[in-house]
Each structure stands twice: as structure tokens, then as C-alpha cells.
Design a protein around this motif. Sequence first.
Motif, PDB file in Angstrom:
ATOM      1  N   GLY A  93       0.815  -1.212   0.000  1.00 53.16           N
ATOM      2  CA  GLY A  93       0.000   0.000   0.000  1.00 53.16           C
ATOM      3  C   GLY A  93       0.849   1.262   0.000  1.00 53.16           C
ATOM      4  O   GLY A  93       0.580   2.210  -0.733  1.00 53.16           O
ATOM      5  N   THR A 137      -3.404   6.726  -5.180  1.00 54.15           N
ATOM      6  CA  THR A 137      -4.074   6.993  -3.900  1.00 54.15           C
ATOM      7  C   THR A 137      -5.536   6.577  -3.896  1.00 54.15           C
ATOM      8  O   THR A 137      -6.162   6.547  -2.845  1.00 54.15           O
ATOM      9  N   GLN A 157      -8.628   4.454  -3.518  1.00 51.64           N
ATOM     10  CA  GLN A 157      -8.885   3.230  -2.765  1.00 51.64           C
ATOM     11  C   GLN A 157      -9.382   2.089  -3.651  1.00 51.64           C
ATOM     12  O   GLN A 157      -9.408   0.940  -3.227  1.00 51.64           O
ATOM     13  N   HIS A 213      -7.765   1.222  -6.186  1.00 53.67           N
ATOM     14  CA  HIS A 213      -6.532   0.679  -6.758  1.00 53.67           C
ATOM     15  C   HIS A 213      -5.590   0.248  -5.640  1.00 53.67           C
ATOM     16  O   HIS A 213      -4.515   0.798  -5.453  1.00 53.67           O
ATOM     17  N   THR A 214      -6.007  -0.739  -4.915  1.00 54.20           N
ATOM     18  CA  THR A 214      -5.234  -1.300  -3.820  1.00 54.20           C
ATOM     19  C   THR A 214      -4.727  -2.678  -4.234  1.00 54.20           C
ATOM     20  O   THR A 214      -5.196  -3.238  -5.238  1.00 54.20           O
ATOM     21  N   TYR A 272      -5.496  -5.430  -3.007  1.00 55.86           N
ATOM     22  CA  TYR A 272      -6.642  -6.340  -3.021  1.00 55.86           C
ATOM     23  C   TYR A 272      -7.492  -6.133  -4.277  1.00 55.86           C
ATOM     24  O   TYR A 272      -7.999  -7.095  -4.857  1.00 55.86           O
ATOM     25  N   SER A 273      -7.631  -4.885  -4.727  1.00 55.31           N
ATOM     26  CA  SER A 273      -8.413  -4.653  -5.944  1.00 55.31           C
ATOM     27  C   SER A 273      -7.690  -5.212  -7.166  1.00 55.31           C
ATOM     28  O   SER A 273      -8.333  -5.646  -8.121  1.00 55.31           O
TER      29      SER A 273
END
Length: 164
Positions: free
Chosen positions: A82, A91, A93, A95-96, A98-99
Motif C-alpha cells: 500500500g 491513492t 482506494q 486501486h489497492t 486487493y483490488s
Amino acid sequence: MLLTGARTEELPGATLKELDGGIVCLDLTETAKKTAAGARLVPILPALRRTGFLAWARERLASGGVLFRGEGCPSDWAQWSGRYLGALGVTDQLHTPYSLRHNFRIMLREANLNSDVANKVFGHEGEGAGRHYARVLLTAKEAAVVIREVKPPMDLSHLYVRGA
């Protein structure tokens, strides 16, 4: 993560496994413990191979190292990845790490793979009758279909190493 669907906690300690026909997979059989189906083989897709990943991975393993390591392995990997994405300016959320895993699942679905094959690669237990039996890893034939059919959702050529 985008090209393997691996969870951050599955990467430390992951290795490679070569199937019949020279098909190389990311081996998560020892590191993926979230579910029984999590222990799996993920074929190295052509787009990932062209980034030089396979040569890099083989070099690290040949020297007695591990593919991925870090302080507090594996628990710190989610935080590290992250922070890394944040340092790159990512930045949103959506595009993390997990995504990215779920984008991989979309890639599998868009490839129109047999659902049993897609579940083997992604590490989910399917809805079919086989979900109650012992976990069966991906075969070389199934891996070849994944390699042929699964495509990244965007052009990644800027990441490719010449000659890889």
C-alpha cells in the motif's frame, strides 16, 4: 498481483513450479492458507514473463534466496504494498493490492475459462460437486489454456524487458 491474483500475504515464501511442457507457475501451495482452495498454482502469463519476472525469479531462487521477503513477513506485506503504491501516486482506494487481485479474477472471467479452472487459478472453492473432494491442483493442459486465453486489462508493454 494484477497478473497472478495473489494475496499480499501469499507472496512471501512463494516459489516456482514447472509443469509438463515447460509451463511455469507461481507456486502458492505452501503459502496460501486462507482457504483449502487457496493452495494453488498460477501460470506465469505472457505479459508477466515479458516484464522479465521469470528470469528475475529464477535468478533469486538459484542463489538460494526467496522470491519475496520483508520485515514481518508476511503480515507487513499489505502495508508495504500500500505504501509502495502511494509512493507511486496511486491513492485511489479502488486501486489497492486487493483490488488488483479482483481485477485478475475479472481477467479470468473475461477469458471464458471453465469455472473449475478459473477457481483453481484464483484459489476459490467452486460451486460444483468437486468442492467437497480433495483439492486438485491445476494441470499442465489447464495451465496452457490460462496462458493462452487470459489477457491483461490494459497495455503493459511499457513494463516489458527487451528480449524477455
